[in-house]
Design a protein around this motif. Structure first.
Motif, PDB file in Angstrom:
ATOM      1  N   LEU A  95      27.439  25.964  22.780  1.00 19.29           N
ATOM      2  CA  LEU A  95      27.967  24.716  23.780  1.00 19.29           C
ATOM      3  C   LEU A  95      28.785  24.837  23.822  1.00 19.29           C
ATOM      4  O   LEU A  95      29.321  24.837  25.946  1.00 19.29           O
ATOM      5  CB  LEU A  95      27.231  24.155  23.231  1.00 19.29           C
ATOM      6  N   ALA A  96      29.973  25.262  23.580  1.00 16.41           N
ATOM      7  CA  ALA A  96      31.662  24.879  24.342  1.00 16.41           C
ATOM      8  C   ALA A  96      31.536  27.006  24.925  1.00 16.41           C
ATOM      9  O   ALA A  96      31.946  26.441  26.222  1.00 16.41           O
ATOM     10  CB  ALA A  96      32.299  25.330  23.342  1.00 16.41           C
ATOM     11  N   ARG A  97      31.307  27.318  24.387  1.00 13.98           N
ATOM     12  CA  ARG A  97      31.429  28.420  25.218  1.00 13.98           C
ATOM     13  C   ARG A  97      30.577  29.155  26.753  1.00 13.98           C
ATOM     14  O   ARG A  97      30.519  29.093  27.897  1.00 13.98           O
ATOM     15  CB  ARG A  97      30.698  29.939  24.251  1.00 13.98           C
ATOM     16  N   ASP A  98      28.623  28.461  26.500  1.00 22.17           N
ATOM     17  CA  ASP A  98      28.713  28.931  27.505  1.00 22.17           C
ATOM     18  C   ASP A  98      29.056  27.477  28.739  1.00 22.17           C
ATOM     19  O   ASP A  98      29.039  27.616  29.846  1.00 22.17           O
ATOM     20  CB  ASP A  98      27.367  27.312  27.553  1.00 22.17           C
ATOM     21  N   ALA A  99      29.554  25.941  28.521  1.00 18.75           N
ATOM     22  CA  ALA A  99      30.022  25.365  29.006  1.00 18.75           C
ATOM     23  C   ALA A  99      31.494  25.884  29.914  1.00 18.75           C
ATOM     24  O   ALA A  99      31.570  25.259  31.148  1.00 18.75           O
ATOM     25  CB  ALA A  99      29.995  23.996  28.627  1.00 18.75           C
ATOM     26  N   LEU A 100      32.483  25.953  29.092  1.00 20.66           N
ATOM     27  CA  LEU A 100      33.576  26.443  29.412  1.00 20.66           C
ATOM     28  C   LEU A 100      34.197  28.122  29.207  1.00 20.66           C
ATOM     29  O   LEU A 100      34.741  28.473  29.613  1.00 20.66           O
ATOM     30  CB  LEU A 100      34.769  25.320  29.240  1.00 20.66           C
ATOM     31  N   LEU A 101      34.212  28.393  27.405  1.00 23.83           N
ATOM     32  CA  LEU A 101      35.520  29.314  27.098  1.00 23.83           C
ATOM     33  C   LEU A 101      34.221  30.448  27.878  1.00 23.83           C
ATOM     34  O   LEU A 101      35.713  31.808  27.889  1.00 23.83           O
ATOM     35  CB  LEU A 101      34.883  29.493  25.789  1.00 23.83           C
ATOM     36  N   ASP A 102      33.507  30.804  28.427  1.00 24.96           N
ATOM     37  CA  ASP A 102      32.762  31.996  28.926  1.00 24.96           C
ATOM     38  C   ASP A 102      33.449  32.039  30.156  1.00 24.96           C
ATOM     39  O   ASP A 102      34.164  33.265  30.472  1.00 24.96           O
ATOM     40  CB  ASP A 102      31.901  32.410  28.884  1.00 24.96           C
ATOM     41  N   ALA A 103      33.917  31.048  30.717  1.00 23.65           N
ATOM     42  CA  ALA A 103      34.806  30.965  32.340  1.00 23.65           C
ATOM     43  C   ALA A 103      35.832  31.564  32.397  1.00 23.65           C
ATOM     44  O   ALA A 103      36.382  31.745  33.173  1.00 23.65           O
ATOM     45  CB  ALA A 103      34.151  29.535  33.566  1.00 23.65           C
ATOM     46  N   LEU A 104      36.878  30.999  30.813  1.00 26.95           N
ATOM     47  CA  LEU A 104      38.051  31.331  30.946  1.00 26.95           C
ATOM     48  C   LEU A 104      38.287  32.889  29.871  1.00 26.95           C
ATOM     49  O   LEU A 104      39.449  32.628  29.604  1.00 26.95           O
ATOM     50  CB  LEU A 104      38.533  30.122  30.438  1.00 26.95           C
ATOM     51  N   SER A 105      37.445  33.408  29.780  1.00 21.90           N
ATOM     52  CA  SER A 105      37.510  34.414  29.319  1.00 21.90           C
ATOM     53  C   SER A 105      38.511  35.138  29.266  1.00 21.90           C
ATOM     54  O   SER A 105      38.800  36.270  28.421  1.00 21.90           O
ATOM     55  CB  SER A 105      35.829  36.005  28.817  1.00 21.90           C
ATOM     56  N   GLU A 106      38.903  35.603  30.245  1.00 18.12           N
ATOM     57  CA  GLU A 106      39.636  36.512  31.133  1.00 18.12           C
ATOM     58  C   GLU A 106      41.141  35.748  31.077  1.00 18.12           C
ATOM     59  O   GLU A 106      42.282  37.055  31.092  1.00 18.12           O
ATOM     60  CB  GLU A 106      39.656  37.135  32.862  1.00 18.12           C
ATOM     61  N   VAL A 107      41.223  34.656  30.854  1.00 21.17           N
ATOM     62  CA  VAL A 107      42.743  34.108  30.988  1.00 21.17           C
ATOM     63  C   VAL A 107      42.748  33.704  29.452  1.00 21.17           C
ATOM     64  O   VAL A 107      44.291  33.110  29.426  1.00 21.17           O
ATOM     65  CB  VAL A 107      43.264  33.119  31.731  1.00 21.17           C
ATOM     66  N   LEU A 108      41.853  32.968  28.319  1.00 21.89           N
ATOM     67  CA  LEU A 108      42.202  32.390  27.055  1.00 21.89           C
ATOM     68  C   LEU A 108      41.860  33.836  25.514  1.00 21.89           C
ATOM     69  O   LEU A 108      40.817  34.039  25.837  1.00 21.89           O
ATOM     70  CB  LEU A 108      41.363  31.621  27.022  1.00 21.89           C
ATOM     71  N   PRO A 109      42.789  34.010  25.521  1.00 23.41           N
ATOM     72  CA  PRO A 109      42.478  35.328  24.262  1.00 23.41           C
ATOM     73  C   PRO A 109      41.998  35.210  23.360  1.00 23.41           C
ATOM     74  O   PRO A 109      41.727  34.022  22.820  1.00 23.41           O
ATOM     75  CB  PRO A 109      44.298  35.471  24.042  1.00 23.41           C
ATOM     76  N   ALA A 110      41.194  35.764  23.033  1.00 22.98           N
ATOM     77  CA  ALA A 110      39.646  35.689  22.065  1.00 22.98           C
ATOM     78  C   ALA A 110      40.270  35.030  20.878  1.00 22.98           C
ATOM     79  O   ALA A 110      39.685  34.220  20.063  1.00 22.98           O
ATOM     80  CB  ALA A 110      38.635  36.895  21.817  1.00 22.98           C
ATOM     81  N   ALA A 111      41.948  36.327  20.624  1.00 18.72           N
ATOM     82  CA  ALA A 111      42.568  34.882  19.522  1.00 18.72           C
ATOM     83  C   ALA A 111      42.930  33.332  19.247  1.00 18.72           C
ATOM     84  O   ALA A 111      43.669  33.209  17.868  1.00 18.72           O
ATOM     85  CB  ALA A 111      43.203  36.096  19.203  1.00 18.72           C
ATOM     86  N   ASN A 112      42.328  32.926  20.284  1.00 20.94           N
ATOM     87  CA  ASN A 112      43.130  31.911  20.282  1.00 20.94           C
ATOM     88  C   ASN A 112      42.245  30.879  20.460  1.00 20.94           C
ATOM     89  O   ASN A 112      42.341  29.957  20.460  1.00 20.94           O
ATOM     90  CB  ASN A 112      43.970  31.107  21.839  1.00 20.94           C
ATOM     91  N   VAL A 113      40.582  31.124  20.259  1.00 20.81           N
ATOM     92  CA  VAL A 113      39.570  30.815  20.143  1.00 20.81           C
ATOM     93  C   VAL A 113      39.575  30.468  18.170  1.00 20.81           C
ATOM     94  O   VAL A 113      39.041  31.931  18.481  1.00 20.81           O
ATOM     95  CB  VAL A 113      39.185  31.284  20.916  1.00 20.81           C
ATOM     96  N   HIS A 114      38.987  29.502  17.987  1.00 19.71           N
ATOM     97  CA  HIS A 114      38.973  29.403  16.478  1.00 19.71           C
ATOM     98  C   HIS A 114      37.458  28.912  15.688  1.00 19.71           C
ATOM     99  O   HIS A 114      37.170  27.877  15.749  1.00 19.71           O
ATOM    100  CB  HIS A 114      39.939  29.008  15.044  1.00 19.71           C
TER     101      HIS A 114
END
Length: 259
Positions: A95-114
């Protein structure tokens, strides 16, 4: 359960309705992240699920201020998770990826998502306890000396109609887990029965704990929590930040007898 220090502040902010609550919480969160980044890096943020929690993330995604955040310096965590396969639509992560995190994929490193490990995500993850142990190890990697969890800048929580927070339910064994940062949950009264949760030791280590709550069905437990009800009966009463405990409510949730 780690008590709040004597200097901790509690505030209650009431908004007229749930959409306004989500938009205002998103704006407040972006401002808090900007302020935190002016003094230190990285910044650690704990997300919650639930209707208003996910609406808040969607409001962050649509707020132009999001582009002022240095997302490369933000680490994202979760307060709890349903022990379901990766990509399951009921997982808080999904749900969080759909709402926000996918939209930040170019600026939020995948390693920073836990995210909390899903069943079968690795051969070692077979039970909620396996996932809890793996998450505890990940948390400890970013913890300052003397702590088992990162110095969470903001830890967001929703609250259920029974007063539960994260996956810590009234009268449930997981509610009383101490000396650990995470716990596996079995027999949850709210489906699905298996979950993973931060403990109160981890929650109460956060600088700020925000409880974001909407709906008339939450009014009675909000009032009970604010009145200091026993944690075993109203778990939300035990969620406290080291510096600030912020209750962000809509008018319906604030309509209880002592809220």
């Amino acid at each position: 359960m780690t008590p709040a220090p004597p200097t901790a502040v509690r505030r209650v902010v009431v908004h007229p309705d749930a959409p306004t609550l989500a938009a205002a919480t998103a704006a407040r969160l972006l401002t808090r992240l900007l302020d935190a980044q002016s003094t230190h890096s990285p910044v650690h943020l704990v997300l919650t699920g639930g209707t208003v929690g996910i609406a808040t993330l969607a409001a962050v995604a649509s707020n132009p201020v999001r582009d002022a955040i240095d997302w490369s310096g933000v680490h994202v965590w979760w307060g709890d998770e349903r022990f379901l396969p990766t990509g399951d639509p009921e997982r808080n992560e999904t749900l969080a990826r759909d709402a926000l995190l996918d939209a930040l994929s170019e600026v939020l490193p995948a390693a920073n998502v836990h995210p909390m490990a899903a069943p079968g995500s690795t051969p070692e993850i077979r039970t909620p306890e396996d996932s809890a142990a793996a998450y505890a190890a990940d948390l400890a990697r970013f913890a300052p000396e003397g702590s088992s969890v990162p110095a969470f800048d903001v830890l967001m929580l929703g609250m259920g109609p029974d007063g539960h927070v994260a996956s810590l339910f009234p009268g449930h064994d997981a509610l009383r887990a101490t000396g650990v940062s995470t716990v596996g949950v079995h027999g949850s009264p709210k489906p699905p029965p298996e979950r993973v949760s931060l403990t109160f030791d981890a929650i109460n280590a956060a600088h700020e704990v925000w409880l974001v709550v909407s709906g008339a069905e939450k009014a009675a437990p909000v009032a009970s929590a604010l009145a200091g009800d026993p944690v075993d009966r109203t778990p939300a009463a035990g969620a406290r930040g080291r510096e600030l405990t912020l209750w962000l409510l809509d008018a319906d949730a604030a309509a209880g007898p002592t809220a």
